[in-house]
Design an enzyme around this catalytic site. Structure first.
Site, PDB file in Angstrom:
ATOM      1  N   GLU A 155       6.009   0.322   1.799  1.00 46.67           N
ATOM      2  CA  GLU A 155       5.801  -0.719   2.816  1.00 46.67           C
ATOM      3  C   GLU A 155       6.826  -1.839   2.637  1.00 46.67           C
ATOM      4  OE1 GLU A 155       1.627  -1.159   2.002  1.00 46.67           O
ATOM      5  OE2 GLU A 155       1.323   0.834   2.852  1.00 46.67           O
ATOM      6  N   GLU A 178       4.913   8.568  -3.786  1.00 49.09           N
ATOM      7  CA  GLU A 178       4.030   8.357  -2.644  1.00 49.09           C
ATOM      8  C   GLU A 178       4.724   8.847  -1.377  1.00 49.09           C
ATOM      9  OE1 GLU A 178       0.998   4.985  -3.525  1.00 49.09           O
ATOM     10  OE2 GLU A 178       2.771   4.103  -2.629  1.00 49.09           O
ATOM     11  N   HIS A 192       7.444  -0.338  -3.300  1.00 45.45           N
ATOM     12  CA  HIS A 192       6.455   0.346  -2.461  1.00 45.45           C
ATOM     13  C   HIS A 192       7.078   0.631  -1.091  1.00 45.45           C
ATOM     14  CE1 HIS A 192       2.899   1.169  -0.080  1.00 45.45           C
ATOM     15  NE2 HIS A 192       2.290   1.457  -1.218  1.00 45.45           N
ATOM     16  N   ASN A 217      -4.103  -0.265  -5.482  1.00 42.92           N
ATOM     17  CA  ASN A 217      -3.204  -1.191  -4.781  1.00 42.92           C
ATOM     18  C   ASN A 217      -4.019  -1.787  -3.636  1.00 42.92           C
ATOM     19  OD1 ASN A 217      -1.298  -2.518  -3.313  1.00 42.92           O
ATOM     20  ND2 ASN A 217      -0.079  -0.692  -2.792  1.00 42.92           N
ATOM     21  N   TRP A 218      -4.433  -3.021  -3.830  1.00 39.31           N
ATOM     22  CA  TRP A 218      -5.303  -3.645  -2.813  1.00 39.31           C
ATOM     23  C   TRP A 218      -4.529  -4.059  -1.575  1.00 39.31           C
ATOM     24  CZ3 TRP A 218      -9.032  -7.486  -5.855  1.00 39.31           C
ATOM     25  CH2 TRP A 218      -9.816  -6.728  -6.735  1.00 39.31           C
ATOM     26  N   LYS A 219      -3.215  -4.050  -1.661  1.00 32.06           N
ATOM     27  CA  LYS A 219      -2.362  -4.507  -0.540  1.00 32.06           C
ATOM     28  C   LYS A 219      -2.800  -5.901  -0.094  1.00 32.06           C
ATOM     29  CE  LYS A 219      -1.365   0.282   0.436  1.00 32.06           C
ATOM     30  NZ  LYS A 219      -1.015   1.342   1.391  1.00 32.06           N
ATOM     31  N   GLY A 257      -2.270   6.079   3.929  1.00 35.10           N
ATOM     32  CA  GLY A 257      -3.144   5.494   4.945  1.00 35.10           C
ATOM     33  C   GLY A 257      -3.389   6.399   6.139  1.00 35.10           C
ATOM     34  N   SER A 306      -3.431   8.597   0.262  1.00 34.82           N
ATOM     35  CA  SER A 306      -4.768   9.087   0.623  1.00 34.82           C
ATOM     36  C   SER A 306      -5.514   9.751  -0.542  1.00 34.82           C
ATOM     37  CB  SER A 306      -4.702  10.027   1.829  1.00 34.82           C
ATOM     38  OG  SER A 306      -4.197   9.341   2.953  1.00 34.82           O
ATOM     39  N   GLY A 364      -4.672   3.309  -2.516  1.00 38.09           N
ATOM     40  CA  GLY A 364      -4.743   2.191  -1.581  1.00 38.09           C
ATOM     41  C   GLY A 364      -6.158   1.979  -1.079  1.00 38.09           C
ATOM     42  N   GLY A 365      -6.428   2.453   0.135  1.00 37.96           N
ATOM     43  CA  GLY A 365      -7.705   2.203   0.812  1.00 37.96           C
ATOM     44  C   GLY A 365      -8.939   2.433  -0.051  1.00 37.96           C
TER      45      GLY A 365
HETATM   46  P1  13P Z   1      -3.738   4.976   0.678  1.00 41.90           P
HETATM   47  O1  13P Z   1      -4.467   5.430  -0.552  1.00 41.90           O
HETATM   48  O2  13P Z   1      -4.526   4.019   1.518  1.00 41.90           O
HETATM   49  O3  13P Z   1      -3.171   6.128   1.453  1.00 41.90           O
HETATM   50  O4  13P Z   1      -2.473   4.112   0.172  1.00 41.90           O
HETATM   51  C1  13P Z   1      -1.640   4.638  -0.791  1.00 41.90           C
HETATM   52  C2  13P Z   1      -0.727   3.582  -1.245  1.00 41.90           C
HETATM   53  O5  13P Z   1       0.136   3.119  -0.517  1.00 41.90           O
HETATM   54  C3  13P Z   1      -0.903   3.067  -2.609  1.00 41.90           C
HETATM   55  O6  13P Z   1       0.166   2.278  -2.999  1.00 41.90           O
END
Ligand code: 13P
Length: 262
Positions: A105, A175, A103, A17-19, A181, A221, A242-243
């Site tokens: 967020e 999640e 998600h 997930n590149w956000k 994050g 994470s 994510g990251g």
């Molecule tokens: P991180 O891997 O950066 O914690 O993010 C997880 C995430 O929100 C994937 O959708």
């Protein structure tokens, strides 16, 4: 391939997930880097969930690879006066195959409800996209011992009214919000406990076939150093990353989930 504590092994899904990150040039560089690094790889479904604006170019770039492309959101109406929104059919028309819905967020910053998530998942399925439907508790809910209640409500309401066939085309991602994050990963056992709960709910509400086959990903994470342990758990079928998906080297290590040093 892997031993899984004596349970059925479902084909894993590893989704990045590149956000809201990367320019178009950077997105293309990352996608081509991964295409090259993963050209021999077929042990999991690998998906890049990129900003909607880049879906078409990344899908074109990956059209001769096994890597799938996804978006991070959609609107449930098919077309019309909904300024700024993007429909499932629009995404499908530019080569999109997956879409993240619900998600945390989006739940947190854009006030998405389980009912919204349900409409979005159904719109995705109608258009032939695979929804990656996210659930997870916030820190306060975990500390108050409410994880099970919160996640159960999210699962039940977000999947309301879905047919068995629709369920079999859906991927779920657990999640825990406190692990996103933050560098704090749920332990494999903590994560699996919730995955098991989700699978039990699926069995009760959608039957054994669905519960056996739906893939449930862990997100929060996920890194090269912890993916191996997570993937040993019987009910964890992959990761939503994510990251660590923003770098080709670290995402490749996660996709291959080889045992890493710390
Ligand atoms: P991180 O891997 O950066 O914690 O993010 C997880 C995430 O929100 C994937 O959708």
């Amino acid at each position: 391939m892997r031993e899984k504590k004596g349970r059925k092994v479902r084909r894993p899904v590893i989704a990045g997930n590149w956000k809201m990150n990367k320019s178009l040039a950077e997105a293309e560089e990352l996608a081509s880097g991964l295409k090259e690094r993963l050209k021999d790889f077929d042990d999991a479904d690998v998906v890049l969930c990129v900003p909607s604006l880049y879906v078409e170019s990344v899908a074109n770039l990956l059209s001769d690879s096994r890597i799938g492309v996804g978006a991070q959101n959609l609107y449930w109406e098919e077309k019309g006066a909904f300024t700024g929104e993007i429909s499932a059919t629009m995404l499908k028309s530019v080569g999109c195959e997956y879409v993240i819905v619900g998600h945390s967020e989006r739940r947190q910053y854009f006030r998405e409800t389980n009912q919204d998530v349900n409409r979005k998942a159904k719109a995705a399925l109608t258009a032939g996209l695979t929804p990656i439907l996210c659930v997870g508790e916030v820190l306060r809910e975990r500390e108050d011992g409410r994880t099970e209640d919160v996640v159960s409500k999210q699962v039940v309401e977000s999947l309301e009214g879905m047919t068995e066939e629709e369920m079999l085309s859906t991927v779920i991602a657990y999640e825990p919000v406190w692990a996103i994050g933050t560098g704090k990963t749920a332990t494999p056992e903590q994560a699996n406990e919730v995955h098991e709960l989700i699978r039990k709910l699926l069995a009760q509400r959608h039957g054994a076939e669905v519960a056996e086959n739906v893939r449930i990903l862990y997100g929060g994470s996920v890194k090269p150093g912890n993916v191996y342990g997570l993937m040993q758990e019987p009910d964890i079928d992959g990761g939503l990353v994510g990251g660590a998906s923003l770098d080709a080297g670290s995402f490749e290590k996660i996709v291959r989930f080889e045992r890493q040093g710390p």
